[in-house]
Design an enzyme around this catalytic site. Structure first.
Site, PDB file in Angstrom:
ATOM      1  N   HIS A   1      49.600  56.977  22.838  1.00  0.00           N
ATOM      2  CA  HIS A   1      48.919  58.256  23.107  1.00  0.00           C
ATOM      3  C   HIS A   1      49.873  59.448  22.982  1.00  0.00           C
ATOM      4  O   HIS A   1      49.783  60.427  23.729  1.00  0.00           O
ATOM      5  CB  HIS A   1      48.277  58.261  24.499  1.00  0.00           C
ATOM      6  CG  HIS A   1      47.187  57.247  24.637  1.00  0.00           C
ATOM      7  ND1 HIS A   1      45.889  57.492  24.260  1.00  0.00           N
ATOM      8  CD2 HIS A   1      47.193  55.971  25.075  1.00  0.00           C
ATOM      9  CE1 HIS A   1      45.147  56.416  24.469  1.00  0.00           C
ATOM     10  NE2 HIS A   1      45.923  55.469  24.951  1.00  0.00           N
TER      11      HIS A   1
ATOM     12  N   ASN B   1      39.181  55.924  27.523  1.00  0.00           N
ATOM     13  CA  ASN B   1      39.162  56.073  26.071  1.00  0.00           C
ATOM     14  C   ASN B   1      37.775  56.559  25.626  1.00  0.00           C
ATOM     15  O   ASN B   1      36.865  56.675  26.437  1.00  0.00           O
ATOM     16  CB  ASN B   1      39.445  54.721  25.399  1.00  0.00           C
ATOM     17  CG  ASN B   1      40.931  54.417  25.313  1.00  0.00           C
ATOM     18  OD1 ASN B   1      41.760  55.318  25.280  1.00  0.00           O
ATOM     19  ND2 ASN B   1      41.269  53.149  25.279  1.00  0.00           N
TER      20      ASN B   1
ATOM     21  N   TYR C   1      51.701  52.836  34.450  1.00  0.00           N
ATOM     22  CA  TYR C   1      51.655  54.278  34.147  1.00  0.00           C
ATOM     23  C   TYR C   1      52.694  55.069  34.936  1.00  0.00           C
ATOM     24  O   TYR C   1      53.488  55.810  34.355  1.00  0.00           O
ATOM     25  CB  TYR C   1      50.243  54.835  34.328  1.00  0.00           C
ATOM     26  CG  TYR C   1      49.378  54.598  33.105  1.00  0.00           C
ATOM     27  CD1 TYR C   1      49.109  53.309  32.647  1.00  0.00           C
ATOM     28  CD2 TYR C   1      48.848  55.649  32.368  1.00  0.00           C
ATOM     29  CE1 TYR C   1      48.353  53.084  31.518  1.00  0.00           C
ATOM     30  CE2 TYR C   1      48.087  55.427  31.231  1.00  0.00           C
ATOM     31  CZ  TYR C   1      47.846  54.146  30.810  1.00  0.00           C
ATOM     32  OH  TYR C   1      47.104  53.919  29.682  1.00  0.00           O
TER      33      TYR C   1
END
Ligand code: NDP
Length: 494
Positions: A59, A132, A342
């Protein structure tokens, strides 16, 4: 710009000394070598050399905007989250959209899933929904994630992106087929973020003050309508306007044409999960709308462009573990892994104090006992007590435990708890082929797949054709016939 910077009418070095000449370096004589004492030159070059932070490993190419979420339907009896507490309630938010596999300078129009990452600044803390533009994903076990992503990235020797690597992987991982079909369908090349839907993708949970839990899926449907580039348009855009989608969102917001998405949820009573025909925590599956219809919740509108890209977009740090009371995770393995990975990535890219970057900072009061670490600049707790428990009036835990316990059972080992029969792999791809795609969409899907498989060796093609045949003979035959024809240039990999 900081206050001090905006008040300064002339250029300075970074510690405030006025710059007398920004055009000529100091030299020994007009034609002589440079002088090391030129601290202005050294500062300028040294800063420039350190301007790049690590690119996101996935990303990397993205753009974003601020906005507002407004509740339009009351779901507070199912979910105690403050942002859903009453119709009309508004919550400030930020959104970032991205391609997945490409580098930060790659083309927006690549055939690739799109990231749809949302940050809500609720009165109870930050809630991130990091999804997404597809309700599913290629894999359902995170142990396969790094392998899968490598197939989308550059080949180790040539630094090129041959397509066969992805088909090699997908041939061995049949649970990917559902998402592969989404990716090579018309929606694999959205015109821009404004014209695509977004999905939380995983199964999450919501719960109320009585501790009643439902499993949920989040759906954001674009109010601009779904619009996609054809293959030819996407290829043309990659050359002519590689930043097309970035510009599209920025210009729309600048001109006051604010894009909107309607948020709905699908809700499954907790007890249904045991016996539902599809594994409810399998990220390669949807919940059919007939079984779990969409329930409207609210609308999100993007209405303010960031004032600085690096500050607000490049340093935006989304994490699926940023939850608020009323919203929880589920046993979805991919989600559980993302909750850990993350923030790990953010600490690596941005440093341990990344919560201080304004786009990441909660808008509500917050008080932790974290101290120090690189670039701590928010006062660092001043002289206040830095351990807990204490009798020094430091912030105390609330003692409020709202989230119902997650029942767990079984021995700890590596399980394949997915049913892994043909229906498991091919049942929903078959529904997609038969129910969702019309004849034209099937034809375009087969063409896009055949173009992309053009560089695959026979053994890989064979493996994929077997999967297509398990969905429909017509599907396999059509791709096989197209593979015999000279291939068109596929859309470059992101
Ligand atoms: P429905 O007919 O109720 O829904 C079909 C869905 O497909 C709609 O949400 C539609 O989105 C979406 N869709 C249309 N074209 C495409 C495309 N090219 N790529 C991806 N999605 C598309 O069917 P069911 O709920 O019974 O599901 C049937 C199949 O539809 C599933 O097996 C799955 O493959 C696919 N699907 C299901 C979704 C779900 O959450 N249930 C979501 C997306 C796809 P829209 O309404 O925006 O046009």
């Amino acid at each position: 710009m900081s206050d001090n910077e905006s008040r300064c009418p002339f250029q300075t070095q970074q510690f405030g000394r006025p710059v007398d000449d920004n055009q000529h370096s100091q030299t020994a004589g007009p034609r002589g070598p440079m002088l090391m004492q030129d601290v202005h030159l050294v500062e300028k070059m040294a800063h420039f050399n350190r301007e790049r932070i690590p690119e996101r490993v996935v990303h990397a190419k993205g753009y974003g905007a601020f906005g507002t979420f407004t509740v339009t339907n009351d779901i507070s009896k199912y979910c105690m989250a403050d942002l859903f507490s009453e119709v009309g309630k508004k919550t400030e938010m930020f959104a970032r959209f991205s391609t997945v596999g490409g580098e930060s300078g790659s083309a927006d129009s690549a055939r690739d899933p799109r990231g749809f990452a949302l940050k809500f600044y609720t009165d109870q803390g930050v809630w991130d929904l990091v999804g997404n533009n597809t309700p599913i994903f290629f894999i359902r076990d995170p142990l396969k994630f790094s392998d899968f992503i490598r197939t989308q990235k550059r080949e180790p020797q040539s630094h090129l992106k041959p397509h066969w690597r992805r088909w090699d992987f997908w041939g061995e991982v049949p649970e990917a087929l559902h998402q592969v079909m989404f990716l090579y369908s018309d929606r694999g090349t959205p015109k821009s973020a404004r014209f695509m839907n977004g999905y939380g993708s995983h199964t999450f949970s919501i719960y109320n003050r009585d501790g009643v839990r439902h499993w949920v899926k989040f759906h954001f449907k674009t109010e601009q309508g779904v619009e996609n580039f054809s293959d030819d348009e996407a290829i043309e855009m990659a050359g002519k306007a590689p930043d097309y989608s970035t510009r599209d969102l920025f210009d729309a917001i600048e001109s006051g044409d604010y894009p909107r998405w309607k948020l709905s949820i699908q809700m499954m009573p907790e007890s249904d999960a045991e016996n539902y025909k599809w594994h409810p925590f399998d990220l390669t599956k949807v919940w059919p709308h007939d079984d779990y219809p969409l329930i409207e919740v609210g609308v999100m509108e993007l209405n303010r462009n960031p004032s600085n890209y690096f500050q607000d977009v490049e340093q935006a740090a989304f994490e699926p573990g940023n939850l608020v009371d009323g919203i929880g995770i589920s046993p979805d393995r991919m989600l559980q892994n993302r909750v850990l990975s993350y923030p790990d990535a953010h600490r690596y890219r941005l440093g341990v104090n990344y919560h201080q970057v304004p786009v990441n900072t909660p808008r509500c009061p917050y008080a932790t006992y974290h101290r120090d670490g690189q670039m701590r600049v928010d006062g660092n707790g001043g002289g206040s007590v830095d351990y807990e428990p204490n009798k020094m009036n430091g912030p105390k835990e609330t003692g409020h435990r709202f989230e119902p316990p997650m029942p767990v059972h079984g021995d700890g080992r590596r399980y394949d708890e997915f049913s892994c029969d043909d229906e498991d792999y091919f049942g929903q791809p078959r529904l997609f082929w038969n129910k969702v795609l019309d004849e034209g969409a099937r034809e375009r899907l087969c063409t896009a797949i055949a173009n992309s498989m053009g560089d695959s060796p026979e053994s890989i093609r064979e493996k994929m054709l077997q999967q297509f045949a398990a969905v429909s003979d017509e599907f396999a035959k059509s791709v096989s016939n197209k593979l015999e024809e000279p291939a068109d240039e596929p859309i470059p990999i992101a």
